[in-house]
Design an enzyme around this catalytic site. Structure first.
Site, PDB file in Angstrom:
ATOM      1  N   ARG A 162      35.407 -34.173  13.988  1.00 45.78           N
ATOM      2  CA  ARG A 162      36.250 -33.652  12.908  1.00 45.78           C
ATOM      3  C   ARG A 162      37.127 -34.722  12.268  1.00 45.78           C
ATOM      4  O   ARG A 162      38.098 -34.405  11.584  1.00 45.78           O
ATOM      5  CB  ARG A 162      37.126 -32.524  13.447  1.00 45.78           C
ATOM      6  N   SER A 200       7.640  -5.422   6.154  1.00 45.82           N
ATOM      7  CA  SER A 200       6.368  -6.106   6.388  1.00 45.82           C
ATOM      8  C   SER A 200       6.653  -7.434   7.057  1.00 45.82           C
ATOM      9  O   SER A 200       7.473  -8.204   6.552  1.00 45.82           O
ATOM     10  CB  SER A 200       5.668  -6.352   5.046  1.00 45.82           C
ATOM     11  N   HIS A 237      31.832 -21.250  22.781  1.00 50.03           N
ATOM     12  CA  HIS A 237      31.007 -22.305  22.187  1.00 50.03           C
ATOM     13  C   HIS A 237      29.515 -22.078  22.260  1.00 50.03           C
ATOM     14  O   HIS A 237      28.759 -22.831  21.652  1.00 50.03           O
ATOM     15  CB  HIS A 237      31.384 -23.647  22.801  1.00 50.03           C
ATOM     16  N   GLU A 253      38.080 -15.113  15.245  1.00 46.35           N
ATOM     17  CA  GLU A 253      39.079 -15.804  16.082  1.00 46.35           C
ATOM     18  C   GLU A 253      40.392 -16.079  15.347  1.00 46.35           C
ATOM     19  O   GLU A 253      41.455 -16.095  15.954  1.00 46.35           O
ATOM     20  CB  GLU A 253      38.508 -17.106  16.653  1.00 46.35           C
ATOM     21  N   GLY A 280       0.836  -1.207   0.000  1.00 43.65           N
ATOM     22  CA  GLY A 280       0.000   0.000   0.000  1.00 43.65           C
ATOM     23  C   GLY A 280       0.868   1.254   0.000  1.00 43.65           C
ATOM     24  O   GLY A 280       0.696   2.157  -0.831  1.00 43.65           O
ATOM     25  N   THR A 297      27.604 -25.721   8.878  1.00 42.16           N
ATOM     26  CA  THR A 297      28.650 -25.259   9.791  1.00 42.16           C
ATOM     27  C   THR A 297      28.358 -23.818  10.144  1.00 42.16           C
ATOM     28  O   THR A 297      27.916 -23.045   9.286  1.00 42.16           O
ATOM     29  CB  THR A 297      30.052 -25.357   9.160  1.00 42.16           C
ATOM     30  N   ASP A 305       4.754  -9.876   7.168  1.00 46.50           N
ATOM     31  CA  ASP A 305       4.035 -10.959   6.477  1.00 46.50           C
ATOM     32  C   ASP A 305       4.846 -11.642   5.378  1.00 46.50           C
ATOM     33  O   ASP A 305       4.486 -12.711   4.928  1.00 46.50           O
ATOM     34  CB  ASP A 305       2.764 -10.407   5.827  1.00 46.50           C
TER      35      ASP A 305
END
Ligand code: ADP
Length: 738
Positions: A465, A157, A655, A623, A113, A523, A159
């Site tokens: 890892r 908005s 962490h 870091e 609008g 990640t 929405d």
């Protein structure tokens, strides 16, 4: 007539329509970018009402005026509905107020609008000025100095209802509010084995209802775009009963406020409650979330989005031909795009038209692929059981993690299991990452084994890892053969990708490994190749932003510089984006390193800022930015050099960044991208293909990249991809320093 100026004289920014979190970020970015470009900038308070009224409601802005507004909800410059602006008299007054300030360029932040109104104003501009001249209200010279109104629109908005842009400012924050509320309700509903009906905002648009349902495992959703068939009450009860029978302790039905049936009759939350109560024979409660959905601190994404869009709006105004049609700055995928404003407005209004005509297929089409996909996935995932199975389970697919934990991993596993089972596959979960794959720590998963996982942080099946060496690859091949695994989904980060590539490059050697493999970027660091964005980073960003808000507030009574260290290893994504979202004065990135020269310059700049009245300084340090100039070192340096002007404190966030419950975005993207990965595996398996691929967001689209290309896409000795388009935002960060 005087010459047409090639740049606007002054810019004004206003917020209009419903307020949305992130509007302040956009206003701030408009002001800081204009100041950076040496253009006068005004804020119009109270939307179009301020434009029509003028006077004190149109205020010149300096960078200091937008200090400390980034983290605030709503819009600090106010918004209002204005009936006067709908009239020609109102717009005449608005034009007069604007030229009196030399304003002939406008950034409007609002809904369809507001943007339609702005465009009409732009089209009428020359006529309005001629009328003002004819009436003696302004001089011909003044009119000649401002022959055009330049206009750029940003969509604010909650929405997310604008055609053309994937996200509107405020929608993500609203989704956070709703998701938090639904998570809370689910725990109480589960305790009592109760059913809740939850009404969420969205009169014409079911985005919030749909996405919050996907993010929280709601049992049933009613959205305006897809009104249910006439037997929906029975269908809804059946789903909830079936859920109970297989052990679901709660039922949550999400109703968009604009939900209706196929005949256009409204479906209210109260009606849903009565229906369920009668059918289930138990107490059913209604919660109408109401205006809390609008409010509160903006999410990291809305701050980042508002900042990017506000900045681009000014750049666009300065670059545009004076008479160019109005543009809308939006987002496709994770890329900022410039779109023709009126086409976006008209297509958005077309949705409402089609809704009236009950052309629901047309409505869904206009909502775009992402919406349709989410709707389809939700319908499968919320079932109480997989679709009827084919005679035999033809394929066996496995899902494994690798790398550090990323919020959203459980949502990905959940989606893989449900969507895989629904395809008639056997789905195996590998515990403990690639070590588990090597050791055969593999289990078959059932439909309800992952119930409730969508909202959980961490990684239920474990991740680490570990990257297999040559011997381990041989053992993995044996296990893959022993478990008859036909396809592998690797949902992980840096080490997950390395491990997947190890398997991929041994295909020729071990026939068991010659299967389709697909990597899904998960990640917080956003450091894997073949994607511009990884899942998990949004949660980490929100965690950082929430902590930094608190850290800033802790310093109200002191003059202090905080050096905040964020994760990311060798990749500065979290540092740069969190720095942008928190308004950091300086951001140190691993990609740039830190030098003594830059530290000295930063100390001087900070000292100057504090001399001019600054009370809190914020430095964000990735870091891995420098092995020697560590966070403690920098803090000591600032503490010493700050002298009487400021003290310095280090905050190493650690962490907590990895550990949070996933944000709505991470839950949703984990689910949607996993669905694409399952589709990829299905296509490969059905066609006899054995491709290895990495899925990702590239140039605003979801794409697959050949896994064999992995080594060519990453840097040699550090953990990050060669291409990182987000690095372009360094310039933006410099401008946003103010
Ligand atoms: P939204 O921008 O959120 O869609 P509205 O439709 O309520 O919100 O519009 C906000 C304001 O924008 C209105 O109060 C009015 O001042 C202005 N506006 C909206 N539509 C028009 C229009 N067609 N012509 C002129 N002004 C309009």
């Amino acid at each position: 007539m005087s010459e047409v100026s090639s740049a606007p004289s002054s810019i004004a920014v206003l917020t209009s329509g419903g307020d949305a979190s992130g509007m302040n970020a956009a206003v701030r970015a408009v002001v800081l970018t204009a100041a950076h470009r040496g253009i006068d900038v005004y804020a119009v308070h109270e939307g179009y009402h301020g434009l029509v009224t003028g006077g004190d409601l149109i205020r010149r802005m300096q960078p200091a005026d937008v200090d400390g507004i980034l983290h605030r909800g709503g819009t600090v410059i106010g918004t209002a509905r204005s009936d006067e602006f709908r009239t020609r008299e109102g717009r005449l007054a608005a034009a007069r107020n604007m030229v009196a300030h030399g304003i002939d360029a406008l950034v409007v932040i609002g809904g369809d609008g507001s943007l339609a109104g702005a465009n009409m104003f732009r089209q009428e501009w020359a006529g309005l000025l001629a009328e003002l001249v004819a009436g003696g209200a302004i001089s011909q010279d003044l009119a000649d100095a401002h022959p055009f109104l330049r206009l750029v629109g940003l969509v604010g908005s909650i929405d997310n209802d604008m055609w053309g842009t994937d996200m509107t400012i405020g929608a993500d924050t609203a989704l956070h509010r709703i998701t938090d509320a639904l998570d809370a309700l689910q725990s109480t509903a589960a305790s009592h084995q109760r059913t809740f009906v939850v009404e969420v905002m969205g009169r014409n648009c079911g985005y919030l209802a749909l996405m919050s349902s996907l993010a929280t495992a709601a049992s049933y959703v009613l959205i305006p775009e897809q009104p249910p068939h006439s037997d929906w009450p029975q269908e809804m009860s059946r789903l909830i009963r079936a859920g109970r029978e297989i052990g679901r302790r709660h039922g949550v039905v999400v109703v968009a406020e604009g939900a209706h049936d196929r005949d256009g009759n409204r479906i209210t939350s109260e009606q849903v409650r009565t229906l369920l109560q009668d059918d289930l024979g138990e107490d059913v409660r209604v919660t109408v979330l109401g205006h809390v959905q609008r409010g509160g601190a903006p999410s990291a994404f809305d701050r980042y989005l508002g900042t990017q869009l506000g900045h681009r709006a000014v750049e666009r105004l300065l670059a545009d031909e004076p008479h160019a049609p109005a543009q809308l700055i939006g987002l496709r995928g994770n890329r900022v795009v410039i779109l023709p404003l009126m086409e976006c407005v008209e297509q958005t209004q077309e949705v409402a038209e089609r809704m009236k005509k009950r052309d629901y297929d047309g409505v869904l089409k206009l909502r775009g692929r992402g919406f349709r996909e989410a709707y389809r996935i939700l319908q499968t995932i919320q079932q109480a059981a997989p679709s009827p199975l084919p005679a035999e389970r033809r394929f066996r697919i496995a899902v494994v993690h690798g790398g550090g934990p990323a919020p959203g991993m459980n949502a990905a596993v959940r989606a893989a299991i449900r969507l895989g089972l629904d395809q008639g596959y056997t789905v195996l979960a590998v515990n403990n990452g690639f070590r588990g794959l090597r050791d055969g720590d593999i289990q078959e998963m059932g439909w309800m084994d992952i119930s409730g996982w969508v909202s959980e942080g961490g990684a239920e099946i474990g991740t680490n890892r570990y990257v297999p060496g040559p011997d381990a690859v041989a053992r993995i091949a044996e296990q893959v053969a022993a478990h008859r695994i036909n396809g592998l989904l690797v949902a992980g980060g840096w080490d997950g990708y390395r491990a997947a590539h190890e398997l991929d490059r041994h295909r020729q050697q071990y026939s068991a490994l010659d299967i389709p493999i697909v990597c899904l970027p998960m990640t917080i660091n956003n450091d894997v190749p073949a994607t511009e964005l990884s899942i998990g980073s949004d949660t980490a960003l929100n965690s950082i932003v929430t902590d930094v808000d608190k850290i800033r507030r802790s310093a109200v009574a002191t003059r202090r510089v905080f050096v905040v260290e964020v994760m990311g290893r060798d990749c500065g994504y979290l540092a740069l984006v969190s720095g942008l979202a928190t308004g950091a004065e300086r951001i140190y990135l691993p990609e740039e390193g830190i030098t003594l020269g830059s530290l000295t310059a930063d100390v001087h700049a900070l000292a100057e800022g504090f001399r001019a009245g600054k009370r809190v300084g914020l430095i964000v340090r990735g870091e891995g930015s420098d092995p020697v100039y560590a966070t403690d070192f920098i803090t000591s340096l600032f503490e010493k050099e700050g002298g009487d002007l400021f003290d310095a404190r280090a905050e190493i966030l650690g962490h907590v960044q990895e550990g949070g419950n996933p944000s709505p975005f991470d839950r949703i993207q984990a689910t949607i991208l996993t669905a694409r990965c399952i589709e990829f595996l299905s296509e490969q398996l059905r066609s006899g293909g054995r491709a290895g691929a990495m899925i990702g967001f590239l140039s605003g689209e979801v794409r697959f990249t050949d896994l064999a290309r992995y080594p060519t896409l990453v840097e040699k000795n550090v953990h990050r991809p060669l291409e990182q388009p987000w690095l372009d935002h360094r310039e933006l960060a410099a401008i946003m320093r103010g």
